[in-house]
Design a protein around this motif. Structure first.
Motif: not given
Length: 648
Positions: A66-70, A138-144, A270-274
């Protein structure tokens, strides 16, 4: 004791809950089909070929192919669905009236700008980025932004020292650090940039430090390395096309205390965590994205913040509250004021906070309108029955069920918890494993115990948000989690089954303490103490504490050169040692008490008997001393040569 009390689910909640009682049977009948259905709640660029590959256990792969973007799942898809005007965060700064509401459309633009800025700084997919920030948007912005371009982030709690930051930057080889001049703490600006400067002085591979201006403090500046956030991000384009990454592409590394003293880099992909975080957020909190206002009162620097302030809530299109400061600034009713102002419906916080509020008295929350609350959650450590009852009655008005959740940095997602509308609540019990999760309490041989017995908590099946390994150390991953019981994940926690078969967590069974919901290694604190020139040897234990769950209690042997002839260890020296630990690790690790002793209780083989030290710290009769090389040592320790305590 309140053990026998049961709170049945409110009828109204049961009638409209997101999940119904047959969800357990559905997951038991076909666990992988259950998680596949949960995965379909997200937007995938390419669908998976296989739900789970466990052929190379304990190395799991979920949603293989699977391919995904968080970041796309957390922001873009909500905007595309016409929900751009919906508030993603009601952000509340610590200084009063310092607030921002950020919509999903605004968040998308900011994340795109930050992604473009990071790309401009040379960050590519696979590069690690360290984030050392206060609780600001900005912390959330940086992570995303990192997730958007496939650069795994490692967020380091802003309360950690420059040494802790340096160790984490070096371990995962981060080349870019995102920080702020500082944040607000108890009414005053607290600096962060100086700690970054100190850390990166020993990290020659860090090429850029991106700095958010939050407090306006003066900061040292290196033109060849430092970049203002506003200059790089503020001028960047709001257009950015996200790239889909493999389901197993690393999303982040989070460091947690290990028994050896060296922090463990927990790798989440990424995938399983989301899937795991978004599904559990939706089911355990009975989330209604259209109407709920959700508040996880934790710091983003811990896994609770990652999973239930950032990834879970945003993937579900939730409106969340995010608060920068402490519960008593500028007054002790601050949390309740925020709930009243933003009409919060779901509150998720730690027992430490609840016990503190209990101590302050119910007349404080009674001044505020908390009637919008419909569900309460508890996280970070087992909640004692007294705190559970107080939380339910005083904060929840006797009508809000309490979700007492058990999970870990390693699990990534909630694992054991009641389900609203389905499960009764018992004060002090996390009840049972969530659908799709296999959990057992086992004895020393790994056999399941009978109801009414205690043992060790293990997980019997892989789950989507599980850690994939320890960063750069597959062997340590296997040794730490999979070697104690064949084929079972050992969580490191003790547990008991009550007569109904419900699970009660009993806390850590190794040398990791749980202080205010934060995991701290006794070895790490001992190492910090011994690094002080006056200390020859140290032993640290976690002792039960009514406010913080466990408190750090240290026993030290001083070097002969530390004191002049006839001199005694005084309060000033004790304070010096406490502050030294705070500087080396962070204020959270500062010992509550330090006892200077002539010798430590050791077995004939030289092993320190921490069990006996815990007896002293908890003021109990000292247990069996027959295995000690010198049984008189405990009498000397109990007489207490010098004690330093502090309540800050």
């Amino acid at each position: 004791m309140h053990e026998m009390r049961r709170f049945e689910p409110p009828a109204e909640l049961a009638a409209h809950a997101n999940v119904t009682a047959d969800v357990y049977a559905e997951a038991d009948a076909d666990r992988l089909a259950f998680w596949e259905k949960a995965a379909e709640r997200l937007s995938w660029d390419t669908k998976w070929d296989r739900v789970l590959d466990w052929d190379n256990a304990p190395f799991a792969q979920w949603f293989v192919g699977g391919k995904i973007n968080a970041a796309y799942n957390c922001v873009d898809r909500h905007v595309e669905a016409g929900n751009g005007d919906k508030v993603a965060y009601h952000w509340v700064g610590e200084p009063e009236n310092d607030t921002r509401d950020i919509t999903y459309a605004e968040l998308k633009d900011l994340v795109c700008q930050a992604a473009n800025a990071l790309t401009g700084l040379g960050v590519k997919a696979g590069d690690r980025v360290a984030i050392y920030m206060p609780m600001i948007p900005e912390t959330v912005v940086a992570m995303l932004a990192c997730a958007r371009i496939g650069a795994p982030h490692t967020v380091v709690f802003g309360g950690f020292s420059s040494t802790a930051l340096r160790d984490r930057i070096q371990d995962c080889d981060a080349r870019v650090v995102i920080t702020s001049d500082g944040g607000y703490r108890r009414g005053a600006p607290a600096a962060l940039k100086p700690a970054v400067d100190e850390a990166v002085a020993q990290c020659p591979d860090v090429r850029s430090v991106l700095v958010v201006q939050r407090t306006g403090q003066d900061v040292e500046w290196d033109d060849s390395r430092d970049v203002w956030w506003d200059d790089a991000v503020g001028t960047a384009s709001t257009e950015h096309t996200p790239e889909a990454f493999d389901s197993e592409h690393p999303l982040y590394v989070m460091y947690t205390s290990g028994t050896t003293g060296k922090p463990k880099g927990i790798l989440h992909t990424t995938g399983g965590y989301l899937v795991g975080t978004s599904y559990t957020h939706w089911s355990v909190f009975d989330l209604k994205p259209e109407t709920d206002i959700f508040w996880t009162a934790a710091d983003i620097g811990w896994v609770t913040g990652h999973s239930y302030i950032v990834y879970g809530p945003l993937a579900n299109g939730t409106t969340s509250v995010m608060y920068e400061g402490t519960p008593d600034t500028p007054h002790k009713g601050r949390w309740w004021e925020i709930i009243q102002q933003h009409k919060v419906t779901i509150l998720y916080c730690a027992p430490t906070a609840i016990r503190t509020f209990m101590k302050w008295g119910s007349d404080i929350p009674d001044e505020f309108d908390l009637s919008t609350l419909r569900l309460l959650g508890s996280v970070g450590e087992p909640i004692n029955p007294e705190a559970y009852i107080w939380y339910r009655e005083t904060i929840g008005g006797g009508r809000c069920p309490v979700m007492d959740t058990w999970w870990q940095t390693e699990t990534g997602q909630l694992m054991i918890s009641p389900l609203p509308g389905i499960t009764a609540g018992k004060p002090g019990s996390a009840m049972k494993a969530l659908p799709g999760i296999g959990a057992l309490v086992v004895d020393d041989e790994g056999n399941a115990v009978q109801p009414g017995s205690g043992g060790y908590l293990v997980l019997t099946e892989p789950w989507p948000a599980m850690l994939r390994t320890l960063w750069g150390d597959d062997e340590r991953y296997q040794d730490t989690y999979w070697s104690r019981f064949q084929g079972l994940y050992f969580a490191g926690d003790g547990a008991k089954l009550d007569e109904d078969g419900d699970i009660w967590l009993l806390g850590r069974v190794d040398d990791v303490m749980n202080v205010s919901g934060h995991r701290l290694s006794t070895t790490e604190i001992e190492s910090a103490l011994v690094s002080h020139p006056k200390v020859a040897e140290a032993a640290v234990v976690g002792a039960n504490d009514p406010d913080t769950g466990q408190a750090v209690n240290a026993f030290v042997i001083l070097r002969e050169s530390a004191l002049k002839d006839g001199e005694k260890a005084d309060d000033a020296l004790i304070q010096e040692l406490r502050n030294h630990v705070s500087k080396e690790i962070g204020p959270i690790a500062k010992p509550k008490s330090i006892l200077v002793v002539p010798e430590l209780p050791k077995t004939r083989s030289g092993k320190i008997m921490r069990r006996l030290l815990r007896d002293v710290a908890e003021k109990r009769d000292v247990g069996d001393v027959t295995t000690l090389a010198d049984s008189t040592i405990m009498d000397q320790i109990k007489q207490g040569l010098a004690t330093g305590k502090d309540d800050d």
